[in-house]
Design a protein around this motif. Structure first.
Motif, PDB file in Angstrom:
ATOM      1  N   ALA A 108       0.859  -1.379   0.003  1.00  0.00           N
ATOM      2  CA  ALA A 108      -0.050  -0.135  -0.053  1.00  0.00           C
ATOM      3  C   ALA A 108       0.967   1.136  -0.017  1.00  0.00           C
ATOM      4  N   TYR A 127      -3.844  -0.398  -2.940  1.00  0.00           N
ATOM      5  CA  TYR A 127      -4.272   0.164  -1.565  1.00  0.00           C
ATOM      6  C   TYR A 127      -3.708   1.452  -1.559  1.00  0.00           C
ATOM      7  N   GLU A 149     -11.519   2.152   5.413  1.00  0.00           N
ATOM      8  CA  GLU A 149     -11.805   2.315   3.887  1.00  0.00           C
ATOM      9  C   GLU A 149     -13.012   3.164   3.802  1.00  0.00           C
TER      10      GLU A 149
END
Length: 150
Positions: A108, A127, A149
């Motif tokens: 990420a 991500y 999220e």
């Protein structure tokens, strides 16, 4: 509808986890199957704390954020047991992103740099941890010691 991801954040500090007396104490008291660790030491110029990661990651799925300096940092974090190696810091650049994403997708990026976020997605990253609206990939924000999220 798919459930949104929400992961508690903890901080690696010195030889353990901030606010816990030991790794065993941490493992006994954390009630989550997945955590997000931020290695605060790396942002102060110290080395990545692989000892802590190796003790925690076999028990709890771990996203591990560190001040990444080169590709070996990312691979070493994954080899040490992290589910996701979170790239952060001033050394992140387009070349590093391309090279990392050639070898793994278990990464990420934590950045508010539009250019880096675009390059991350263009090269196969998924991500994205950022406070700026970003419509590609799976976007997260950090709020009140949670990775959420959005």
């Amino acid at each position: 509808m798919e459930e949104k991801i929400k992961i508690p954040i903890y901080h690696v500090y010195r030889k353990g986890i901030k606010n816990f007396s030991s790794i065993d104490n941490f493992l006994e008291n954390v009630n989550s199957s997945r955590i997000y660790l931020i290695d605060d030491n790396t942002f102060r110029g110290r080395e990545i704390n692989f000892k802590v990661l190796k003790e925690i990651s076999p028990v709890i799925e771990t996203w591990y954020e560190a001040n990444i300096r080169w590709i070996d940092d990312v691979t070493d974090i994954l080899v040490a047991g992290a589910e996701i190696s979170v790239m952060a810091g001033e050394k992140i650049n387009e070349r590093l992103l391309k090279n990392v994403l050639k070898i793994t997708n278990n990464v990420a990026i934590h950045s508010d740099d539009d250019f880096l976020l675009e390059k991350f997605i263009e090269n196969g990253g998924f991500y994205v941890i950022t406070d700026i609206p970003f419509l590609k990939g799976k976007r997260f924000i950090i709020k009140d010691e949670w990775l959420i999220e959005v």
